[in-house]
Design a protein around this motif. Sequence first.
Motif, mmCIF file in Angstrom:
data_model
loop_
_atom_site.group_PDB
_atom_site.id
_atom_site.type_symbol
_atom_site.label_atom_id
_atom_site.label_comp_id
_atom_site.label_asym_id
_atom_site.label_seq_id
_atom_site.Cartn_x
_atom_site.Cartn_y
_atom_site.Cartn_z
ATOM 1 N N GLU A 127 0.807 -1.223 0.000
ATOM 2 C CA GLU A 127 0.000 0.000 0.000
ATOM 3 C C GLU A 127 0.838 1.271 0.000
ATOM 4 O O GLU A 127 0.368 2.315 0.460
ATOM 5 C CB GLU A 127 -0.974 0.023 1.191
ATOM 6 N N ARG A 319 -12.880 -6.445 -0.606
ATOM 7 C CA ARG A 319 -12.911 -6.210 0.835
ATOM 8 C C ARG A 319 -14.258 -5.592 1.185
ATOM 9 O O ARG A 319 -15.001 -5.173 0.300
ATOM 10 C CB ARG A 319 -11.760 -5.319 1.291
ATOM 11 N N GLN A 327 -6.680 10.272 3.208
ATOM 12 C CA GLN A 327 -6.860 9.692 1.877
ATOM 13 C C GLN A 327 -8.227 9.019 1.804
ATOM 14 O O GLN A 327 -8.788 8.624 2.818
ATOM 15 C CB GLN A 327 -5.762 8.678 1.577
ATOM 16 N N LEU A 328 -8.703 8.853 0.574
ATOM 17 C CA LEU A 328 -10.011 8.231 0.342
ATOM 18 C C LEU A 328 -10.042 6.824 0.923
ATOM 19 O O LEU A 328 -11.061 6.402 1.493
ATOM 20 C CB LEU A 328 -10.268 8.175 -1.170
ATOM 21 N N THR A 329 -8.977 6.086 0.759
ATOM 22 C CA THR A 329 -8.882 4.752 1.350
ATOM 23 C C THR A 329 -7.520 4.625 2.016
ATOM 24 O O THR A 329 -6.510 5.054 1.474
ATOM 25 C CB THR A 329 -9.060 3.620 0.302
ATOM 26 N N SER B 55 -8.040 6.107 -4.761
ATOM 27 C CA SER B 55 -7.758 5.090 -3.751
ATOM 28 C C SER B 55 -6.345 4.566 -3.974
ATOM 29 O O SER B 55 -6.068 3.952 -5.003
ATOM 30 C CB SER B 55 -8.763 3.940 -3.864
ATOM 31 N N PRO B 56 -5.441 4.816 -3.025
ATOM 32 C CA PRO B 56 -4.034 4.459 -3.266
ATOM 33 C C PRO B 56 -3.711 3.003 -2.923
ATOM 34 O O PRO B 56 -2.571 2.584 -3.069
ATOM 35 C CB PRO B 56 -3.284 5.402 -2.307
ATOM 36 N N THR B 57 -4.704 2.243 -2.516
ATOM 37 C CA THR B 57 -4.449 0.931 -1.929
ATOM 38 C C THR B 57 -3.906 -0.084 -2.924
ATOM 39 O O THR B 57 -2.978 -0.832 -2.618
ATOM 40 C CB THR B 57 -5.764 0.387 -1.326
ATOM 41 N N ARG B 58 -4.549 -0.166 -4.095
ATOM 42 C CA ARG B 58 -4.261 -1.257 -5.032
ATOM 43 C C ARG B 58 -3.389 -0.789 -6.188
ATOM 44 O O ARG B 58 -3.669 0.256 -6.788
ATOM 45 C CB ARG B 58 -5.569 -1.804 -5.615
ATOM 46 N N SER B 95 -7.833 -7.963 -4.976
ATOM 47 C CA SER B 95 -6.973 -7.049 -4.224
ATOM 48 C C SER B 95 -7.833 -6.280 -3.239
ATOM 49 O O SER B 95 -9.009 -6.038 -3.526
ATOM 50 C CB SER B 95 -6.296 -6.092 -5.219
ATOM 51 N N PRO B 96 -7.340 -5.841 -2.078
ATOM 52 C CA PRO B 96 -5.954 -5.912 -1.606
ATOM 53 C C PRO B 96 -5.561 -7.307 -1.122
ATOM 54 O O PRO B 96 -6.377 -8.026 -0.552
ATOM 55 C CB PRO B 96 -5.925 -4.902 -0.447
#
Lengths: 390, 390
Positions: A127, A319, A327-329, B55-58, B95-96
């Motif tokens: 991440e 998820r 941050q948004l996520t 969304s920076p997660t994926r 993902s994640p």
Amino acid sequence: MSQAQPQRGFSQVEFESRTETAQRLMRASELDAMLLTTEPHVRYFSGFLSQFWHSPTRPWFLLIPATGKPIAVIPTIGVAGMQQTWIDDIRSWSSPQPEDDGISLLLTSIRELPLRFGRLGMTLGAESHLRMPAADYRLLEQQLSPLALVDCADLMLRLCSIKSAAEIEKIAYVCGLASDSFNALPGFARPGQSEREIVRAMRIDLLQRGADHTPYIVSASGSEGYSDIIMGPRDRKLHDGDILIIDTGTVFDGYFCDFDRNFACGHASDEARRVYDILYQSTDAGLAAARPGATTTDVWQAMWSVLEAGGATSNDVGRMGHGLGAQLTEWPSLTASDSNRLEPGMVITLEPGMDYAGDKLMVHEENIVITETGAQLLSKRAAAELPVIK
Amino acid sequence: MSQAQPQRGFSQVEFESRTETAQRLMRASELDAMLLTTEPHVRYFSGFLSQFWHSPTRPWFLLIPATGKPIAVIPTIGVAGMQQTWIDDIRSWSSPQPEDDGISLLLTSIRELPLRFGRLGMTLGAESHLRMPAADYRLLEQQLSPLALVDCADLMLRLCSIKSAAEIEKIAYVCGLASDSFNALPGFARPGQSEREIVRAMRIDLLQRGADHTPYIVSASGSEGYSDIIMGPRDRKLHDGDILIIDTGTVFDGYFCDFDRNFACGHASDEARRVYDILYQSTDAGLAAARPGATTTDVWQAMWSVLEAGGATSNDVGRMGHGLGAQLTEWPSLTASDSNRLEPGMVITLEPGMDYAGDKLMVHEENIVITETGAQLLSKRAAAELPVIK
């Protein structure tokens, strides 16, 4: 009842506290310093809040030393702004300068730091990304050797996941604005309008209510349901029997809400109302399960049990909730295997989603904060029955 | 006269052409493929336009092979959206998944590609970053050896800098909307309002005119002038004698404008009007110098000569213009040393700025496209005299 707008910015005490907590974690991880490159991380420690990060041209660096205040190593265009923060030590170069965009200045700044462990933290793991050229990261590694560049992504994810009272107040405020706007939507949206027209009207409504801006507002719609949640708005017009979802990440003072609402157009089918009800109950189960000491997987399991009993087989979202804030996520994720412990101060989404009627998908979402005793809603709970646009 | 709204999206021919041009450049650089990770690059070749990148997660990956269509290696949440593009080969993982967020799937996909040169392009150099964990980049490098990961940042900067007619049409359209909004501003802004109120009103005005959203809208103001251009809007109220600047990157269908306008509040001082006039002349000089075959430095020099004759000594912006399009700022930069040749189809800003009265700064900005014969304005030229808000 309208909420009072929170004060903008943070007290210096807050930045001192963030820095000291980080420095304690850094000692535990045997880090001499951290080098941070992304907007949320630079802002977290400095308070530097600027839209200028939309320009991808220039790198920005913030060093967190083992003791004392952070050190900014930034393009000259940012100096006047950084001087308004609590940061004293601001070093700058005239950027863009492709042949050496801040790297020699950064190397000098790192070499001046006292070393005890021989380890510099950078966000390298899950991440994370480095907002700087990968070739410059390589150059740092080579030039700083034997100083080791080691991963501090997990440290930063966990640190930022626990929100202060002032952070929670900002998130709660923007959650309230978005809740009110969603509740007002049946008053300004009409069958026959396109998704894009409705989303544009909601953007304007959010601004009029006091939101700073809406970086994220996505919609989907379709007869009896929709089948994706990240692509719209489209020019598709709403017809009787459609289900519409709008999901928004709206911002006040740098902090996001992130939740959605579903609407039926004209009338709702029995199947859509049934699925809505299951998702509503699933969210209730998540709300009951979300408390300090429970894990993200406990909450996921509580929500999934309701969905499975209702006939859900899968969804593609990956998820059923996540952290949010600057941050948004954000970390953590509510999945079947995430298993991270919830702690007071964590702000997360509950986001159960289920498939139905072949290729249809419905997703609910609320934003909550974990308190000492359980979960507190930040968004105003969705209507218990699918709202109808007429 | 209001402009006709351009069609959204692009024809498949445009994506074929982008891909074939890239593949020709790849052969010249002895690249077997490129691996791209950022929103503008994935969108450039696939047409995938989603706000979900907030969304920076994926991580998301797009492979450009030596021949044939791009291959998407993306989270399952993106499959339904990617299926709406011209891409056929879409591979996905749920993902994640922190322990392996797409990397094994990506490795398999890369290993299936035919190799001729043993070189895979990734954006590693100036003005680039990798939107994926650095540790995963390291893992790729290790696992793919002896396949070399080599820099293709410059290739991508140059490729994206030449806009198609359809891209230019979108940029021209949003430039027109922002021009009209700036021209209308003295009708909706009043002395006594804060920067934040005026910027909020302009956000709403832009939406009402047909803009999709305004990721970037910054303001600054002060008595007789302002001293930074990337931090606002602030709650500071406008008073008689103030100078206000608003700079906006507003978007239509994924394409930005990026220009500013200056306003005097109540009345303009002689010094502010003098500086405005010098900047206006400097922009004119830039417009005359911007033509195919001239370099970015020629244009910089043409603008700087006027500023220097007017008494300018420096400014902290670091350049006097830059590319724009799918991003707020793109390559190249107009600096004293950039020296890149202008070509037809390049869309750039002319952005002269100068210091005055001690700590004051004024910046003008226009957006232009380089044509076969010279430069064509995309923004509507700023007023020749400093507009006044009354």
